[in-house]
Design a protein around this motif. Structure first.
Motif, PDB file in Angstrom:
ATOM      1  N   HIS A  26       0.798  -1.234   0.000  1.00  0.00           N
ATOM      2  CA  HIS A  26       0.000   0.000   0.000  1.00  0.00           C
ATOM      3  C   HIS A  26       0.827   1.279   0.000  1.00  0.00           C
ATOM      4  O   HIS A  26       0.309   2.341  -0.319  1.00  0.00           O
ATOM      5  CB  HIS A  26      -0.927   0.018   1.221  1.00  0.00           C
ATOM      6  CG  HIS A  26      -1.944  -1.061   1.195  1.00  0.00           C
ATOM      7  ND1 HIS A  26      -3.088  -0.991   0.438  1.00  0.00           N
ATOM      8  CD2 HIS A  26      -1.982  -2.267   1.821  1.00  0.00           C
ATOM      9  CE1 HIS A  26      -3.797  -2.099   0.602  1.00  0.00           C
ATOM     10  NE2 HIS A  26      -3.144  -2.894   1.434  1.00  0.00           N
ATOM     11  N   SER A  32      -7.690   2.840   4.680  1.00  0.00           N
ATOM     12  CA  SER A  32      -9.118   3.135   4.714  1.00  0.00           C
ATOM     13  C   SER A  32      -9.881   1.867   5.097  1.00  0.00           C
ATOM     14  O   SER A  32      -9.324   0.764   5.105  1.00  0.00           O
ATOM     15  CB  SER A  32      -9.591   3.619   3.343  1.00  0.00           C
ATOM     16  OG  SER A  32      -9.533   2.542   2.413  1.00  0.00           O
ATOM     17  N   MET A  33     -11.168   2.018   5.354  1.00  0.00           N
ATOM     18  CA  MET A  33     -12.005   0.872   5.720  1.00  0.00           C
ATOM     19  C   MET A  33     -11.981  -0.187   4.618  1.00  0.00           C
ATOM     20  O   MET A  33     -11.857  -1.379   4.898  1.00  0.00           O
ATOM     21  CB  MET A  33     -13.441   1.323   5.992  1.00  0.00           C
ATOM     22  CG  MET A  33     -14.343   0.230   6.506  1.00  0.00           C
ATOM     23  SD  MET A  33     -16.051   0.760   6.777  1.00  0.00           S
ATOM     24  CE  MET A  33     -15.883   1.910   8.117  1.00  0.00           C
ATOM     25  N   GLU A  34     -12.076   0.238   3.376  1.00  0.00           N
ATOM     26  CA  GLU A  34     -12.101  -0.715   2.264  1.00  0.00           C
ATOM     27  C   GLU A  34     -10.778  -1.474   2.146  1.00  0.00           C
ATOM     28  O   GLU A  34     -10.766  -2.697   2.016  1.00  0.00           O
ATOM     29  CB  GLU A  34     -12.399   0.020   0.958  1.00  0.00           C
ATOM     30  CG  GLU A  34     -12.580  -0.908  -0.205  1.00  0.00           C
ATOM     31  CD  GLU A  34     -13.038  -0.193  -1.473  1.00  0.00           C
ATOM     32  OE1 GLU A  34     -13.339  -0.901  -2.435  1.00  0.00           O
ATOM     33  OE2 GLU A  34     -13.073   1.044  -1.492  1.00  0.00           O
ATOM     34  N   GLU A  35      -9.658  -0.759   2.225  1.00  0.00           N
ATOM     35  CA  GLU A  35      -8.346  -1.398   2.127  1.00  0.00           C
ATOM     36  C   GLU A  35      -8.094  -2.325   3.312  1.00  0.00           C
ATOM     37  O   GLU A  35      -7.595  -3.435   3.154  1.00  0.00           O
ATOM     38  CB  GLU A  35      -7.241  -0.333   2.091  1.00  0.00           C
ATOM     39  CG  GLU A  35      -7.263   0.536   0.859  1.00  0.00           C
ATOM     40  CD  GLU A  35      -6.406   1.777   1.006  1.00  0.00           C
ATOM     41  OE1 GLU A  35      -5.818   2.183  -0.003  1.00  0.00           O
ATOM     42  OE2 GLU A  35      -6.330   2.347   2.111  1.00  0.00           O
ATOM     43  N   TYR A  44     -15.900  -4.836   2.478  1.00  0.00           N
ATOM     44  CA  TYR A  44     -16.162  -3.448   2.875  1.00  0.00           C
ATOM     45  C   TYR A  44     -17.597  -3.328   3.382  1.00  0.00           C
ATOM     46  O   TYR A  44     -17.861  -2.663   4.380  1.00  0.00           O
ATOM     47  CB  TYR A  44     -15.917  -2.520   1.683  1.00  0.00           C
ATOM     48  CG  TYR A  44     -16.373  -1.111   1.927  1.00  0.00           C
ATOM     49  CD1 TYR A  44     -15.646  -0.267   2.759  1.00  0.00           C
ATOM     50  CD2 TYR A  44     -17.525  -0.617   1.333  1.00  0.00           C
ATOM     51  CE1 TYR A  44     -16.051   1.029   2.994  1.00  0.00           C
ATOM     52  CE2 TYR A  44     -17.941   0.677   1.563  1.00  0.00           C
ATOM     53  CZ  TYR A  44     -17.203   1.504   2.387  1.00  0.00           C
ATOM     54  OH  TYR A  44     -17.617   2.783   2.625  1.00  0.00           O
ATOM     55  N   SER A  48     -18.564  -1.880   7.059  1.00  0.00           N
ATOM     56  CA  SER A  48     -19.318  -0.623   7.158  1.00  0.00           C
ATOM     57  C   SER A  48     -20.642  -0.826   7.899  1.00  0.00           C
ATOM     58  O   SER A  48     -21.086   0.053   8.637  1.00  0.00           O
ATOM     59  CB  SER A  48     -19.539   0.006   5.788  1.00  0.00           C
ATOM     60  OG  SER A  48     -20.347  -0.802   4.988  1.00  0.00           O
ATOM     61  N   TRP A  71      -9.222   0.564  15.547  1.00  0.00           N
ATOM     62  CA  TRP A  71      -9.176   1.620  14.545  1.00  0.00           C
ATOM     63  C   TRP A  71      -8.872   2.950  15.214  1.00  0.00           C
ATOM     64  O   TRP A  71      -8.952   3.084  16.422  1.00  0.00           O
ATOM     65  CB  TRP A  71     -10.506   1.706  13.785  1.00  0.00           C
ATOM     66  CG  TRP A  71     -11.681   2.019  14.670  1.00  0.00           C
ATOM     67  CD1 TRP A  71     -12.151   3.256  15.012  1.00  0.00           C
ATOM     68  CD2 TRP A  71     -12.521   1.086  15.345  1.00  0.00           C
ATOM     69  NE1 TRP A  71     -13.236   3.142  15.853  1.00  0.00           N
ATOM     70  CE2 TRP A  71     -13.482   1.814  16.072  1.00  0.00           C
ATOM     71  CE3 TRP A  71     -12.558  -0.304  15.405  1.00  0.00           C
ATOM     72  CZ2 TRP A  71     -14.461   1.200  16.850  1.00  0.00           C
ATOM     73  CZ3 TRP A  71     -13.531  -0.900  16.184  1.00  0.00           C
ATOM     74  CH2 TRP A  71     -14.465  -0.152  16.888  1.00  0.00           C
ATOM     75  N   TYR A  74      -9.912   9.791  12.277  1.00  0.00           N
ATOM     76  CA  TYR A  74      -9.370  11.003  11.672  1.00  0.00           C
ATOM     77  C   TYR A  74     -10.577  11.834  11.285  1.00  0.00           C
ATOM     78  O   TYR A  74     -11.206  11.560  10.267  1.00  0.00           O
ATOM     79  CB  TYR A  74      -8.514  10.684  10.443  1.00  0.00           C
ATOM     80  CG  TYR A  74      -7.195  10.056  10.789  1.00  0.00           C
ATOM     81  CD1 TYR A  74      -6.126  10.844  11.211  1.00  0.00           C
ATOM     82  CD2 TYR A  74      -7.007   8.681  10.713  1.00  0.00           C
ATOM     83  CE1 TYR A  74      -4.910  10.276  11.546  1.00  0.00           C
ATOM     84  CE2 TYR A  74      -5.791   8.110  11.038  1.00  0.00           C
ATOM     85  CZ  TYR A  74      -4.747   8.914  11.452  1.00  0.00           C
ATOM     86  OH  TYR A  74      -3.545   8.348  11.786  1.00  0.00           O
ATOM     87  N   ARG A  77     -13.720   9.890  10.005  1.00  0.00           N
ATOM     88  CA  ARG A  77     -13.343   8.663   9.283  1.00  0.00           C
ATOM     89  C   ARG A  77     -12.631   7.670  10.190  1.00  0.00           C
ATOM     90  O   ARG A  77     -11.759   8.039  10.963  1.00  0.00           O
ATOM     91  CB  ARG A  77     -12.398   8.987   8.133  1.00  0.00           C
ATOM     92  CG  ARG A  77     -13.080   9.660   6.978  1.00  0.00           C
ATOM     93  CD  ARG A  77     -12.129   9.803   5.834  1.00  0.00           C
ATOM     94  NE  ARG A  77     -11.789   8.470   5.313  1.00  0.00           N
ATOM     95  CZ  ARG A  77     -11.123   8.277   4.216  1.00  0.00           C
ATOM     96  NH1 ARG A  77     -10.696   9.289   3.507  1.00  0.00           N
ATOM     97  NH2 ARG A  77     -10.837   7.066   3.798  1.00  0.00           N
ATOM     98  N   ARG A  78     -13.002   6.413  10.058  1.00  0.00           N
ATOM     99  CA  ARG A  78     -12.285   5.339  10.744  1.00  0.00           C
ATOM    100  C   ARG A  78     -11.177   4.850   9.827  1.00  0.00           C
ATOM    101  O   ARG A  78     -11.412   4.578   8.649  1.00  0.00           O
ATOM    102  CB  ARG A  78     -13.226   4.187  11.059  1.00  0.00           C
ATOM    103  CG  ARG A  78     -14.155   4.489  12.177  1.00  0.00           C
ATOM    104  CD  ARG A  78     -15.129   3.348  12.419  1.00  0.00           C
ATOM    105  NE  ARG A  78     -16.061   3.736  13.441  1.00  0.00           N
ATOM    106  CZ  ARG A  78     -17.143   4.469  13.215  1.00  0.00           C
ATOM    107  NH1 ARG A  78     -17.422   4.889  12.007  1.00  0.00           N
ATOM    108  NH2 ARG A  78     -17.947   4.792  14.209  1.00  0.00           N
ATOM    109  N   MET A  79      -9.988   4.733  10.387  1.00  0.00           N
ATOM    110  CA  MET A  79      -8.835   4.267   9.626  1.00  0.00           C
ATOM    111  C   MET A  79      -8.129   3.207  10.463  1.00  0.00           C
ATOM    112  O   MET A  79      -8.268   3.179  11.685  1.00  0.00           O
ATOM    113  CB  MET A  79      -7.875   5.424   9.329  1.00  0.00           C
ATOM    114  CG  MET A  79      -8.500   6.616   8.609  1.00  0.00           C
ATOM    115  SD  MET A  79      -8.869   6.322   6.892  1.00  0.00           S
ATOM    116  CE  MET A  79      -7.257   6.464   6.182  1.00  0.00           C
TER     117      MET A  79
END
Length: 100
Positions: A26, A32-35, A44, A48, A71, A74, A77-79
């Motif tokens: 990466h 990110s949530m998807e990654e 995802y 979610s 997590w 930010y 956003r959740r990272m």
């Protein structure tokens, strides 16, 4: 990009090795949530839905039961940090298909 999790069936890695491979893939330390979902083998959509108001799990329960890795927020956003994902993958028992 090949969307395949690093830990295949029966494959063993330590946290450091796993984190380094994820970073190489990466080129960043926070996903990110998807990654992140791809890295630990979820979709995802599943992840979610864990954070919707209709979810059967509270955020506290998600953390206590270690359903997903820790997590960070930010803004809104959740990272996920790669190091936290690697630690979770190495140190937790797989619970797919099990209900508690």
């Amino acid at each position: 990009m090949n969307k395949k999790a690093f830990l295949e069936k029966g494959q063993k890695m330590d946290e450091k090795e796993l984190a380094e491979k994820m970073y190489d893939r990466h080129r960043k330390w926070v996903l990110s949530m998807e990654e992140a979902a791809v890295e630990w083998g979820s979709s995802y959509s599943f992840v979610s839905k864990l954070f919707t108001k209709n979810s059967p799990y509270s955020e506290k329960m998600l953390l206590e039961k270690q359903i997903i890795p820790l997590w960070v927020m930010y803004g809104t956003r959740r990272m996920w940090k790669i190091t936290d994902i690697a630690a979770w993958l190495v140190n937790t028992e797989p619970t797919k298909g099990k209900q508690s």
